[in-house]
Design a protein around this motif. Sequence first.
Motif: not given
Length: 228
Positions: A208-221
């Motif tokens: 599992a992985y999550h990345w808050q790319q910026d204030a409007e984009h949260l990626w969850q993998i």
Amino acid sequence: MNINHGSAISALNSYFTTAADSQWLQHGYFSYHLNGKATDIIEPWRTGRTAAGAQLIQSLRSSQQYQLLLSADWQQLGPQQHCELYYQQGGTAPAKASYLITETTWYCRQAHQEWQGTVGPNWHFFPLLRIFSGTMLQALEQNYCELLLPDIEISTAAEHKLQPKLDHRQSFRMVDKANDGQHFGMRGGHYQEKNAGFVLNDLGLLMAYHWQQDAEHLWQINNHILPG
């Protein structure tokens, strides 16, 4: 290429060419969510070996929504690694690159261009796809390491995609409160201490992985290991 969850492994079979003596040991796919909603990004992977003992990893990331195709065909025998990469997004011309890593030197070849550099003690090659993340995180768990990775940054011109890029990063262990694996964070590149988290299983595979790319984009993998 349109890949769905059910055809993830058949997509690998149709996309990659492998030697007859290749034995595939494990396979699965990564799914991507953006701000809690499923995307059509699918990333099948498989790991195996040849009769000669070379380790094999093949993976590809595909999306019609983002008009994306990224693939890596990697193998390692002893200290030597070789990886063939392909990248295309939108209507731009595809990029291809070949990387060779020896004990002392790395090489990259793309069309009529070549690059090379020195492999140091705190050094690691990362072929971009998620299946390689666990090994990278474990290798970088020390002072800032030099990381070689093919460049696919959005700001990079199409004719320079997959060319070698050197970065300095460090992974670090995070407190595991859920007892669900090994938790890591990352510093360096586009990672800060609190904007991303990685969970590895006991075998060092990214789950599992999550990345808050910026204030409007949260990626969850998430990684889905398939039976068989």
